[in-house]
Design a protein around this motif. Structure first.
Motif, PDB file in Angstrom:
ATOM      1  N   PRO A 135      44.811 -27.840 -34.757  1.00  0.00           N
ATOM      2  CA  PRO A 135      45.952 -28.678 -35.111  1.00  0.00           C
ATOM      3  C   PRO A 135      46.464 -29.499 -33.941  1.00  0.00           C
ATOM      4  N   GLN A 136      45.998 -29.185 -32.740  1.00  0.00           N
ATOM      5  CA  GLN A 136      46.441 -29.917 -31.550  1.00  0.00           C
ATOM      6  C   GLN A 136      45.376 -30.929 -31.167  1.00  0.00           C
ATOM      7  N   SER A 137      45.704 -32.169 -31.116  1.00  0.00           N
ATOM      8  CA  SER A 137      44.738 -33.230 -30.863  1.00  0.00           C
ATOM      9  C   SER A 137      44.068 -33.067 -29.504  1.00  0.00           C
ATOM     10  N   GLY A 138      42.729 -33.211 -29.492  1.00  0.00           N
ATOM     11  CA  GLY A 138      41.978 -33.150 -28.242  1.00  0.00           C
ATOM     12  C   GLY A 138      41.729 -31.755 -27.723  1.00  0.00           C
ATOM     13  N   LEU A 139      42.116 -30.709 -28.456  1.00  0.00           N
ATOM     14  CA  LEU A 139      41.976 -29.340 -27.980  1.00  0.00           C
ATOM     15  C   LEU A 139      40.662 -28.757 -28.478  1.00  0.00           C
ATOM     16  N   THR A 140      39.764 -28.416 -27.550  1.00  0.00           N
ATOM     17  CA  THR A 140      38.456 -27.872 -27.903  1.00  0.00           C
ATOM     18  C   THR A 140      38.165 -26.673 -27.006  1.00  0.00           C
ATOM     19  N   PHE A 141      37.928 -25.507 -27.637  1.00  0.00           N
ATOM     20  CA  PHE A 141      37.633 -24.294 -26.866  1.00  0.00           C
ATOM     21  C   PHE A 141      37.104 -23.227 -27.809  1.00  0.00           C
ATOM     22  N   SER A 142      36.606 -22.120 -27.219  1.00  0.00           N
ATOM     23  CA  SER A 142      36.159 -20.975 -28.007  1.00  0.00           C
ATOM     24  C   SER A 142      36.771 -19.700 -27.439  1.00  0.00           C
ATOM     25  N   PHE A 143      36.939 -18.726 -28.331  1.00  0.00           N
ATOM     26  CA  PHE A 143      37.500 -17.427 -27.940  1.00  0.00           C
ATOM     27  C   PHE A 143      36.870 -16.372 -28.836  1.00  0.00           C
ATOM     28  N   PHE A 144      36.016 -15.518 -28.254  1.00  0.00           N
ATOM     29  CA  PHE A 144      35.201 -14.580 -29.013  1.00  0.00           C
ATOM     30  C   PHE A 144      34.410 -15.353 -30.064  1.00  0.00           C
ATOM     31  N   SER A 145      34.561 -15.058 -31.365  1.00  0.00           N
ATOM     32  CA  SER A 145      33.768 -15.754 -32.388  1.00  0.00           C
ATOM     33  C   SER A 145      34.530 -16.904 -33.035  1.00  0.00           C
ATOM     34  N   LEU A 146      35.611 -17.328 -32.398  1.00  0.00           N
ATOM     35  CA  LEU A 146      36.410 -18.437 -32.914  1.00  0.00           C
ATOM     36  C   LEU A 146      36.080 -19.710 -32.140  1.00  0.00           C
TER      37      LEU A 146
END
Length: 409
Positions: A135-146
């Motif tokens: 929902p936050q523009s430009g936010l790209t990352f991973s955390f465990f299987s997410l």
């Protein structure tokens, strides 16, 4: 105070392992090897202080010095006086715990931040991975299987390939582990550096897996630079556009592959680790090492050096001081000796007794040997005293003062 000594010893070993990493592996392209080396270093640093090789003491020290150091009455009086003072170990424990709680709370807040983004995002599952439209523009990352990704981001296939590498290799587990190590060892600057390096290694691994599939090195580097101003989400997430480590990532993209023979430098770890085990074994007054790699029960007679000159050259009685703490407020004396003590086969009930004297010999049993002989109550080891004239005292007997005889007129 044992917990303080254990932490200090473990962090010294951690610093040594990290120095070895910086010297041997940090500039090489063995990314997976570097990752597991850092993780193994953490485990080894906190296990090594618990190890000892009792046999080394029989080779290193003369027989007379393998037993406990005898304390003369004057030294014992000074020790008892120091024990009656303020307990600084409690102050250190409280201060250490407060700072650790602070860092643990920051870690919990970061997890909560990721979960709050997860609750607001739209998602769908595919091959065990949950894809979330951030929902936050430009936010790209991973955390465990997410995997969180802005739906409007360019080069989605590149980002997905990069982040899937983090997810498949379980990089989030490494990050959580190093954050916990840092929270509990915040006083060691090495833990701060290791947190950064493990994330950098993760990006090296993901970058290497991404290059060549759908994008060239040059285009990939420009892609990272172009998106480097994206906002972050805290210290836990794997972020493809992490600006703080962008420069070393681009430098490593252009680095030539390291020669395989460099791996043989890791053989220097064998004497290095062996030296640590020896140092751990030979540390004086160490009581928290309960794993004996080569146990050996030994019998030794304590030969005390006389505190005064004895004219008749007779041997003075043998003394063994049981470490204890006296609380002046309650008037109680607490024994700090954790080993089982036996006098001629009879168990000694510790309490006010702080002196054993007049014995013929003393045998120290390692925890393993003591448990086999006396059961679980001897899990910390045992001391066996034998002799026909053994006495147990609450304190050393005061010196005998003889009144002066009146002078004859």
């Amino acid at each position: 105070m044992n917990w303080i000594y254990y932490l200090l010893e473990a962090n010294v070993y951690l610093a040594i392992f990290y120095g070895f990493y910086r010297l041997i592996l940090a500039r090489e392209t063995f990314y997976t090897l570097s990752r597991f080396f850092l993780l193994a270093s953490v485990a080894a640093a906190f296990i090594l202080p618990l190890l000892k090789v009792s046999y080394l003491r029989t080779l290193w020290e003369p027989v007379e010095q393998q037993a406990f150091v005898l304390q003369t009455p004057e030294l014992v009086n000074v020790a008892v006086q120091n024990q009656e003072g303020f307990d600084w170990s409690l102050v250190l424990l409280v201060a250490y715990s407060l700072v650790s709680i602070f860092f643990l709370s920051r870690l919990a807040r970061s997890v909560f931040q990721v979960m709050s983004i997860y609750r607001r995002a739209r998602w769908h599952d595919h091959n065990g991975v949950r894809y979330l439209g951030s929902p936050q523009s430009g936010l790209t990352f991973s955390f465990f299987s997410l995997l969180f990704m802005d739906p409007n981001t360019d080069q989605k296939d590149v980002i997905v390939g990069h982040e899937l590498t983090h997810i498949k290799h379980g990089h989030s587990v490494d990050v959580i582990l190093l954050e916990l190590v840092h929270a509990l060892n915040w006083f060691n600057p090495v833990t701060w550096a290791m947190r950064r390096d493990i994330k950098l290694i993760h990006e090296y691994i993901a970058d290497e897996a991404t290059i060549g599939k759908s994008i060239t090195k040059h285009d990939y580097a420009m892609f990272l630079i172009h998106n480097s101003m994206q906002s972050g989400v805290g210290q836990l997430a794997n972020q493809v556009f992490n600006q703080s480590i962008l420069k070393p990532r681009i430098m490593m993209l252009n680095k030539k592959k390291s020669a395989g023979r460099i791996r043989f430098r890791l053989l220097f770890l064998l004497p290095l680790t062996g030296g640590m085990v020896c140092a751990s074994t030979l540390m004086a007054n160490k009581t928290y090492a309960f794993i004996d790699l080569y146990e050996q029960a030994r019998e030794s007679a304590i030969m005390p050096g006389p505190s005064v000159v004895v004219e008749n050259q007779q041997q003075e009685p043998k003394y063994f001081v049981i470490e204890s703490r006296h609380d002046p407020r309650t008037g109680k004396t607490e024994s700090l000796e954790k080993r089982l003590i036996l006098i001629n086969g009879k168990k000694l009930k510790l309490g006010k007794i702080i002196i054993v004297r007049g014995y013929t010999s003393m045998t120290e049993l390692t925890p393993q040997a003591a448990v086999r002989k006396y059961g679980k109550e001897a899990i910390n080891g045992a001391l066996e005293f034998t002799g026909n004239d053994i006495e147990t005292l609450e304190k050393f007997p005061p010196p005998i003062v003889v009144k002066d005889k009146p002078e004859s007129e």
